[in-house]
Design a protein around this motif. Sequence first.
Motif, PDB file in Angstrom:
ATOM      1  N   PHE A 106       0.845  -1.190   0.000  1.00 43.17           N
ATOM      2  CA  PHE A 106       0.000   0.000   0.000  1.00 43.17           C
ATOM      3  C   PHE A 106       0.883   1.244   0.000  1.00 43.17           C
ATOM      4  N   GLY A 107       0.456   2.295  -0.733  1.00 44.15           N
ATOM      5  CA  GLY A 107       1.213   3.529  -0.724  1.00 44.15           C
ATOM      6  C   GLY A 107       0.453   4.690  -1.331  1.00 44.15           C
ATOM      7  N   ASP A 108       1.075   5.885  -1.251  1.00 39.39           N
ATOM      8  CA  ASP A 108       0.379   7.081  -1.737  1.00 39.39           C
ATOM      9  C   ASP A 108       1.268   8.095  -2.446  1.00 39.39           C
ATOM     10  N   MET A 109       2.609   7.963  -2.330  1.00 44.15           N
ATOM     11  CA  MET A 109       3.491   8.993  -2.883  1.00 44.15           C
ATOM     12  C   MET A 109       4.572   8.378  -3.772  1.00 44.15           C
ATOM     13  N   PRO A 110       5.291   9.221  -4.545  1.00 37.95           N
ATOM     14  CA  PRO A 110       6.281   8.690  -5.476  1.00 37.95           C
ATOM     15  C   PRO A 110       7.315   7.750  -4.863  1.00 37.95           C
ATOM     16  N   ASN A 111       7.653   7.914  -3.582  1.00 33.30           N
ATOM     17  CA  ASN A 111       8.621   6.993  -2.989  1.00 33.30           C
ATOM     18  C   ASN A 111       8.058   5.599  -2.777  1.00 33.30           C
TER      19      ASN A 111
END
Length: 282
Positions: A229-234
Amino acid sequence: MISSHSPRLPAHTPRLIATDLDGTLLRDDKSVSERTVAALAAAEEAGIEVFFVTGRPARWMDVVSDHVHGHGLAICANGAAVVDLHAGGKVIEARPLHRETALTVVRTLRAEAPGTTFAVELATGIHYEPDYPPFHLDPGATIATAEKLLHEDRPGSGAPVLKLLAHHPDLDPDAFLILARVAAGEHASITRSSPTALLEVSGLGVSKASTLALCCAERGISAEEVVAFGDMPNDVEMLTWAGTSYAMANAHPDVIAAASGRTVANNEDGVAVVIERILEGL
């Protein structure tokens, strides 16, 4: 587009859940909801390991330290450190950025983007330049030029550099990231997780994905058995690597494009929503 209200379930029975923290597992007030706490505990009880995989340093992991089960390991600093949260955030493995490489990136970005200021995240804490936005959570930081912060009396005598941070007061965040990758991407891995023009620079090849892959290999877990799960470019590399991945509804467009599925926003417990559905299907 996959509906965020009915996220697609993994094709394989998951053995590990890898989740970012800020903007993903945490709500905007940096809390972990009771629903999410319960979902994480239920996943561990079902035999699914949970890894927190974050850009945060180990000392900022108190937001989830009470919700660690099983192994207690977390991946911090965008893959530069594996830490044991059961041992107070002790770094048990580091993938450092070489100081000469960091200096090369500093010189390059100063030339390509005048006005850039820097901070140096060591395994022992953060230090930054006089014009860099101050870290109020780290009042003991040394303030000096990047050259002085990266200086060693003799090679190997200083603490490992986990990442270099580069801040620009005026540039668009995505434009700054593209500029930096073009100018210095051959020397280091460069990404961002902040809504501002703040870049995070790690050793070449170091990312959430590469360190997670190493941790999984040690456990005999394949990429197909990982849900991320994630939300940002990293988070992009991690979401691309994992067999099943979910972008939060509040995610950056590049993250949405990289993930295999979507879930609801962090403030709506998007991680818990998916975990509950996975456990229902077991």
